[in-house]
Design a protein around this motif. Structure first.
Motif, PDB file in Angstrom:
ATOM      1  N   LYS A  10       0.840  -1.201   0.000  1.00  0.00           N
ATOM      2  CA  LYS A  10       0.000   0.000   0.000  1.00  0.00           C
ATOM      3  C   LYS A  10       0.880   1.258   0.000  1.00  0.00           C
ATOM      4  O   LYS A  10       0.946   2.007   0.986  1.00  0.00           O
ATOM      5  CB  LYS A  10      -0.930   0.005   1.216  1.00  0.00           C
ATOM      6  CG  LYS A  10      -1.952  -1.137   1.187  1.00  0.00           C
ATOM      7  CD  LYS A  10      -2.937  -1.035   2.326  1.00  0.00           C
ATOM      8  CE  LYS A  10      -3.934  -2.180   2.290  1.00  0.00           C
ATOM      9  NZ  LYS A  10      -4.767  -2.167   1.085  1.00  0.00           N
ATOM     10  N   PRO A  11       1.609   1.520  -1.101  1.00  0.00           N
ATOM     11  CA  PRO A  11       2.504   2.688  -1.149  1.00  0.00           C
ATOM     12  C   PRO A  11       1.770   4.016  -1.007  1.00  0.00           C
ATOM     13  O   PRO A  11       2.296   4.958  -0.402  1.00  0.00           O
ATOM     14  CB  PRO A  11       3.177   2.561  -2.531  1.00  0.00           C
ATOM     15  CG  PRO A  11       2.254   1.681  -3.334  1.00  0.00           C
ATOM     16  CD  PRO A  11       1.636   0.748  -2.348  1.00  0.00           C
ATOM     17  N   LEU A  12       0.547   4.105  -1.549  1.00  0.00           N
ATOM     18  CA  LEU A  12      -0.205   5.355  -1.446  1.00  0.00           C
ATOM     19  C   LEU A  12      -0.545   5.671   0.008  1.00  0.00           C
ATOM     20  O   LEU A  12      -0.375   6.801   0.472  1.00  0.00           O
ATOM     21  CB  LEU A  12      -1.483   5.269  -2.282  1.00  0.00           C
ATOM     22  CG  LEU A  12      -2.413   6.493  -2.205  1.00  0.00           C
ATOM     23  CD1 LEU A  12      -1.681   7.734  -2.695  1.00  0.00           C
ATOM     24  CD2 LEU A  12      -3.686   6.266  -3.030  1.00  0.00           C
ATOM     25  N   LEU A  13      -1.001   4.657   0.745  1.00  0.00           N
ATOM     26  CA  LEU A  13      -1.345   4.863   2.148  1.00  0.00           C
ATOM     27  C   LEU A  13      -0.102   5.220   2.956  1.00  0.00           C
ATOM     28  O   LEU A  13      -0.150   6.081   3.840  1.00  0.00           O
ATOM     29  CB  LEU A  13      -1.996   3.599   2.710  1.00  0.00           C
ATOM     30  CG  LEU A  13      -2.471   3.668   4.166  1.00  0.00           C
ATOM     31  CD1 LEU A  13      -3.437   4.827   4.367  1.00  0.00           C
ATOM     32  CD2 LEU A  13      -3.127   2.357   4.577  1.00  0.00           C
ATOM     33  N   ARG A  14       1.027   4.588   2.651  1.00  0.00           N
ATOM     34  CA  ARG A  14       2.279   4.908   3.357  1.00  0.00           C
ATOM     35  C   ARG A  14       2.686   6.355   3.102  1.00  0.00           C
ATOM     36  O   ARG A  14       3.149   7.057   4.014  1.00  0.00           O
ATOM     37  CB  ARG A  14       3.376   3.947   2.933  1.00  0.00           C
ATOM     38  CG  ARG A  14       3.202   2.545   3.511  1.00  0.00           C
ATOM     39  CD  ARG A  14       4.120   1.548   2.847  1.00  0.00           C
ATOM     40  NE  ARG A  14       5.504   1.975   2.844  1.00  0.00           N
ATOM     41  CZ  ARG A  14       6.461   1.408   2.107  1.00  0.00           C
ATOM     42  NH1 ARG A  14       6.142   0.393   1.307  1.00  0.00           N
ATOM     43  NH2 ARG A  14       7.694   1.835   2.164  1.00  0.00           N
ATOM     44  N   GLU A  17       6.918   0.035   6.379  1.00  0.00           N
ATOM     45  CA  GLU A  17       6.122  -1.054   5.804  1.00  0.00           C
ATOM     46  C   GLU A  17       5.184  -1.657   6.841  1.00  0.00           C
ATOM     47  O   GLU A  17       4.164  -2.249   6.490  1.00  0.00           O
ATOM     48  CB  GLU A  17       7.040  -2.133   5.231  1.00  0.00           C
ATOM     49  CG  GLU A  17       7.741  -1.703   3.948  1.00  0.00           C
ATOM     50  CD  GLU A  17       8.359  -2.871   3.209  1.00  0.00           C
ATOM     51  OE1 GLU A  17       8.332  -3.990   3.751  1.00  0.00           O
ATOM     52  OE2 GLU A  17       8.847  -2.655   2.085  1.00  0.00           O
ATOM     53  N   ASP A  18       5.521  -1.513   8.129  1.00  0.00           N
ATOM     54  CA  ASP A  18       4.650  -1.988   9.206  1.00  0.00           C
ATOM     55  C   ASP A  18       3.998  -0.795   9.889  1.00  0.00           C
ATOM     56  O   ASP A  18       4.661   0.182  10.224  1.00  0.00           O
ATOM     57  CB  ASP A  18       5.450  -2.787  10.242  1.00  0.00           C
ATOM     58  CG  ASP A  18       5.851  -4.160   9.728  1.00  0.00           C
ATOM     59  OD1 ASP A  18       5.150  -4.671   8.842  1.00  0.00           O
ATOM     60  OD2 ASP A  18       6.850  -4.703  10.209  1.00  0.00           O
TER      61      ASP A  18
END
Length: 560
Positions: A73-77, A89-90
């Motif tokens: 989920k790169p966008l959410l990160r 990542e976590d």
């Protein structure tokens, strides 16, 4: 997905930690063992209401922590990083509840608000059952689910961007029309301001320079006095410090022939003398340069009065006034060329509105067609889930004016039993029905929901036999696209799981504890046998349990 859940001092749970894996995870256990308490703890992570009875008797606080894997989920990160919660990542979410019901929320170790938690975790996980965290009960999500089923998400997003652009054009055109009505009066006012500010000839940083110059002139007498006294003391007066240092340095230089140790001090003293002389000459030069000029002081004060007057009049700082002067130029240009600009904007608006209309019509056509396909697909799935007589539909309601999502709004309707009138799903569906409807939607439209962890509670309420096996199979199929956690009492559902956990309650030193145990091999068979035969586990129920598990494994579709 949810990778770890850590619960401490929550209701009857003293301490519980479990690592969940991808696929189909099932939780079983006797009635009252604490399965619902674990669901309540997860609901807290989703932003549920904190209450005093969550804190275990005798403890100062209850703590629930959840870790989510955001590697996909790169966008959410990126959104988390922009909000100050890091780009890891976590994701670690933590809630602490005290006996008064007050609570604290932490996201990746940083204190957060409930308004930040709920939109975040609701994009990661959902509970389907007797809980409020259910996308099916949020009508605003229904149309988006249909659009994903129809493959329309990108088209709707494109339409939304064009809709926003058109709205801005309409607002700009209205502003130009209002400006036209008051153009002459407004133009005269702006031109007056333009002349006034042009006459003032403000420069960036001018006010700061003038204030510094005024401060210098106001203190010129003291500055000169101190500089001259320094020059006199260091160099010019009889017996000045430099003269004394020169004498001592000369004497040390002569005596160094007697003792070479004095060579170093003599050289250092001579260097200090040079520095001191340099400072003295700089002070003399400075004293000659600083002079009180009444005429210049009057000019500075007058200029500062002009700037102060403009600041009071416009209610701005000097820097903001300079920016305002540039804005005035643009506004005057708009007014002088309003007709041409309005005509250009009207042409552009007409073109974009026609494009928007075509996009909206295309989306509407595809939505109505997809709504009918979705109805058939969901009803077919519901028939396997002991809801054979239920009717499901996505109703689309035309809007008086096109909105940011198109020309209609949408809502799911359900008639659970034959002969009933379909009513809004969010009003009438029970927890078990919602769970099964979400199961049906997930099977009918695998891409219809972006949430990566689904928790089903009471999904098997009131069913058994063939329907139970169908529910288990559908949960297993859904787990191929998303992590599934399911609380169940049915062995037919549990047999389909990839990972099996037992919730059990025990007493120790007069206190009740709940624990969660991962089951493997014969442990799982024994738990399945308990679910089949109750407290009395016999060899026959054990064989039956093995048979159900084997049948479930045999029924799995082959990969590839």
């Amino acid at each position: 997905m949810l990778t770890d859940l850590h619960i401490r001092h929550f209701a009857i749970i003293e301490r519980l930690h479990v690592s969940f894996r991808n696929g189909f995870n099932v939780l079983t256990g006797e009635t009252g063992a604490g399965k619902s308490i674990i669901i309540d703890a997860v609901a807290l992570i989703l932003g549920g209401r904190a209450s005093p009875d969550m804190v275990r008797t005798g403890e100062s606080e209850a703590i629930v922590e959840a870790v989510f894997d955001l590697s996909d989920k790169p966008l959410l990160r990126r959104e988390l990083a922009e909000s100050g919660f890091g780009d890891e990542e976590d994701l670690l979410v933590k809630r602490i509840v005290n006996p008064t019901g007050r609570n604290k929320i932490f996201i990746n170790g940083s204190l957060a608000k409930l308004s930040q938690l709920q939109p975040l975790t609701s994009r990661l996980m959902n509970i389907y059952g007797q809980h409020e965290h259910q996308s099916l009960q949020r009508v605003e999500h229904h149309l988006a689910m249909l659009d994903r089923f129809a493959g329309l998400s990108e088209e709707v997003a494109s339409y939304g961007r064009l809709f926003e652009q058109v709205q801005k054009q309409i607002a700009h055109l209205q502003a130009l029309e209002e400006a036209e009505q008051q153009r002459r009066e407004r133009l005269e006012h702006l031109e007056y301001q333009q002349r006034e500010l042009a006459a003032a000839s403000l420069r960036p940083g001018e006010e700061e320079e003038l204030l510094a110059e005024r401060r210098l002139m106001q203190n010129s007498e003291r500055l000169v006095r101190v500089a001259e006294r320094g020059y006199e003391t260091f160099y010019a007066s009889e017996g000045a410090i430099s003269e004394q240092l020169d004498t001592i340095a000369g004497e040390l230089e002569k005596l160094s022939e007697v003792d070479s140790f004095l060579t170093g001090p003599a050289e250092e003293l001579r260097s200090a003398l040079y520095v001191l002389e340099d400072v003295a000459f700089k002070l003399r030069e400075y004293a000659g340069r600083v002079a009180f000029d009444p005429g210049r002081q009057a000019e500075v004060e007058k200029r500062l009065d002009v700037i102060s007057g403009l600041k009071r009049k416009y209610g701005m700082s000097a820097g903001e006034i300079l920016d305002h002067a540039a804005t005035i130029e643009e506004q005057i240009d708009d007014l002088l060329h309003a007709d041409a600009r309005r005509e250009d904007l009207q042409k552009k608006l007409a073109v974009d509105q026609e494009a928007l209309r075509r996009k909206a019509q295309d989306i509407s056509t595809r939505r109505y067609e997809a709504a009918e396909r979705l109805r058939g697909a969901v009803e077919e799935q519901l028939a396997d889930l002991a809801m054979q007589r239920a009717t499901f539909e996505m109703r689309l309601f035309p809007l008086e004016e096109p909105g940011p999502l198109g020309m209609e709004r949408g809502e799911f309707y359900l008639a659970p039993n034959a002969g009933e009138t379909a009513k809004p799903l969010a009003w009438i569906a029970s927890g078990g029905e919602l769970s099964r409807i979400m199961l049906a939607l997930r099977r009918a439209a695998p891409g219809g929901d972006e949430i990566s962890t689904l928790i089903f509670d009471e999904v098997d309420a009131g069913v058994g036999g063939v329907a139970a096996s169908a529910i288990g199979a559908k949960l297993r199929d859904i787990a191929a696209q998303a992590q599934v956690l399911c609380v169940t009492h049915l062995p037919q559902v549990a047999a389909c799981a990839d990972h099996h956990y037992r919730v059990q309650k025990q007493e120790k030193d007069g206190r009740t504890f709940t624990e969660l145990i991962a089951l493997h091999g014969e442990q799982r068979v024994e738990e399945m046998a308990r679910m089949l035969g109750g407290a009395q586990v016999t060899e026959r129920t054990m064989e039956h349990a093995r048979e159900i598990i084997e049948q479930s494994v045999a029924a799995q579709p082959e990969e590839g």
